[in-house]
Design a protein around this motif. Structure first.
Motif, PDB file in Angstrom:
ATOM      1  N   ARG A   1       0.729   1.281   9.468  1.00 59.59           N
ATOM      2  CA  ARG A   1       1.497   0.166   9.505  1.00 59.59           C
ATOM      3  C   ARG A   1       0.802  -0.986  11.071  1.00 59.59           C
ATOM      4  O   ARG A   1       0.603  -1.921  10.746  1.00 59.59           O
ATOM      5  CB  ARG A   1       2.932   0.337   9.693  1.00 59.59           C
TER       6      ARG A   1
ATOM      7  N   SER B   1       5.599  -1.017   1.775  1.00 59.96           N
ATOM      8  CA  SER B   1       5.355   0.451   1.255  1.00 59.96           C
ATOM      9  C   SER B   1       5.297   0.715  -0.312  1.00 59.96           C
ATOM     10  O   SER B   1       6.258   0.298  -0.734  1.00 59.96           O
ATOM     11  CB  SER B   1       5.859   1.571   1.852  1.00 59.96           C
ATOM     12  N   LYS B   2       4.334   0.918  -1.176  1.00 57.93           N
ATOM     13  CA  LYS B   2       4.280   1.247  -2.558  1.00 57.93           C
ATOM     14  C   LYS B   2       5.390   2.607  -2.685  1.00 57.93           C
ATOM     15  O   LYS B   2       5.422   3.550  -1.847  1.00 57.93           O
ATOM     16  CB  LYS B   2       3.007   1.590  -3.076  1.00 57.93           C
TER      17      LYS B   2
ATOM     18  N   THR C   1       0.915  -1.167   0.004  1.00 62.17           N
ATOM     19  CA  THR C   1      -0.075   0.017  -0.027  1.00 62.17           C
ATOM     20  C   THR C   1       0.756   1.511  -0.007  1.00 62.17           C
ATOM     21  O   THR C   1       2.202   1.308   0.553  1.00 62.17           O
ATOM     22  CB  THR C   1      -1.004   0.136   1.071  1.00 62.17           C
ATOM     23  N   ALA C   2       0.290   2.324  -0.470  1.00 62.09           N
ATOM     24  CA  ALA C   2       0.928   3.729  -0.419  1.00 62.09           C
ATOM     25  C   ALA C   2       0.749   4.275   1.023  1.00 62.09           C
ATOM     26  O   ALA C   2       1.337   5.393   1.138  1.00 62.09           O
ATOM     27  CB  ALA C   2       0.255   4.569  -1.411  1.00 62.09           C
ATOM     28  N   ARG C   3       0.027   3.783   1.772  1.00 61.42           N
ATOM     29  CA  ARG C   3      -0.236   4.316   3.151  1.00 61.42           C
ATOM     30  C   ARG C   3       1.165   3.999   4.130  1.00 61.42           C
ATOM     31  O   ARG C   3       1.469   2.912   4.494  1.00 61.42           O
ATOM     32  CB  ARG C   3      -1.135   3.627   3.860  1.00 61.42           C
ATOM     33  N   THR C   4       1.895   4.926   4.194  1.00 56.64           N
ATOM     34  CA  THR C   4       3.373   4.796   4.794  1.00 56.64           C
ATOM     35  C   THR C   4       3.358   5.293   6.325  1.00 56.64           C
ATOM     36  O   THR C   4       4.254   4.789   6.828  1.00 56.64           O
ATOM     37  CB  THR C   4       4.326   5.561   4.083  1.00 56.64           C
TER      38      THR C   4
ATOM     39  N   TYR D   1       4.043  -5.836   5.636  1.00 59.23           N
ATOM     40  CA  TYR D   1       3.455  -4.562   5.326  1.00 59.23           C
ATOM     41  C   TYR D   1       4.515  -4.019   4.436  1.00 59.23           C
ATOM     42  O   TYR D   1       5.588  -3.393   4.879  1.00 59.23           O
ATOM     43  CB  TYR D   1       3.134  -3.622   6.579  1.00 59.23           C
TER      44      TYR D   1
END
Length: 230
Positions: free
Chosen positions: A91, A104-105, A83-86, A102
């Motif tokens: 997380r 990160s994109k 996901t782009a949620r960093t 998890y």
């Protein structure tokens, strides 16, 4: 590990989904891609999966909800969130929802492949914990629940000696002595070749890797339990 790890990818971006699916299929995994929870559920109604690769921003049910629901229904399922949620909070929420990893994109196919490989090893090791190995010294075979592997007399000597030794380990000199090899560099090289061949036979019988571990400047250790049947 299963002959082909079964993977489901839920990613609503079609190009990225296709990229991941194609890359993992090229690594000999059994992969199916989906754009949303409904399509995934239709797939799971017909078969199980070992690993779920999950985006979080999805149409309809989001990734966190999917993870919580499927983790509850299938405790053995492995989940990688991509996901782009960093943010740290995201997380933490991901792991609390059931994620094993998890990522990160942007995530490259190679990085995702490495993460999948890590999960695959865990799946394989969990399966191998239930693999019972038995050495039949009379017939010169190593048996498991699935296969029967032919052994040489030297293989039998190595397995039996290591399995019965304290801590399942023996020094180089002792193993060379048991195999009637000269106690020199040539003899040690011959021992290394025989150990290498034996590792392949243990793997063929279903033993986890490493089945035999090299102990630096000492000798070798058998890392799996083997029942001896005379």
């Amino acid at each position: 590990m299963p002959a082909s790890l079964k993977i489901a990818i839920v990613e609503d971006h079609p190009d990225l989904r296709e990229l991941f699916v194609d890359y993992l299929r090229a690594q000999s995994y059994d992969v199916a891609g989906f754009c949303c929870a409904d399509d995934l559920d239709d797939h799971l109604a017909g078969q199980d999966v070992d690993l779920l690769i999950l985006d979080l921003n999805l149409p309809g049910e989001d990734g966190f909800s999917i993870a919580r629901r499927l983790r509850s229904a299938h405790p053995g399922l492995h989940i990688i969130m991509v996901t782009a949620r960093t943010a740290v909070e995201e997380r933490i929420k991901g792991y609390a929802s059931g994620a094993d990893l998890y990522l990160s994109k942007p995530v490259s196919p190679a990085e995702l492949g490495a993460a999948v490989g890590s999960v695959a090893r865990r799946v394989r090791d969990a399966a191998n914990q239930n693999t019972k190995l038995m050495l039949d010294t009379a017939r010169l075979v190593l048996l498991s629940d699935q296969v029967e592997v032919a052994l040489s007399k030297a293989d039998v000597v190595l397995i039996k000696s290591l399995a019965e030794a304290p801590g399942r380990k023996l020094e180089y000199w002792r193993l060379m002595e048991l195999l009637e090899l000269e106690p020199d560099n040539k003899g040690k090289s011959a021992l290394e070749v025989r150990i290498s061949r034996l590792k392949k036979k243990l793997a063929e019988a279903g033993a986890s890797d490493p089945a035999i571990k090299s102990l630096w400047k000492e000798g070798y250790q058998l890392c799996v339990a083997v029942q001896i049947d005379a």
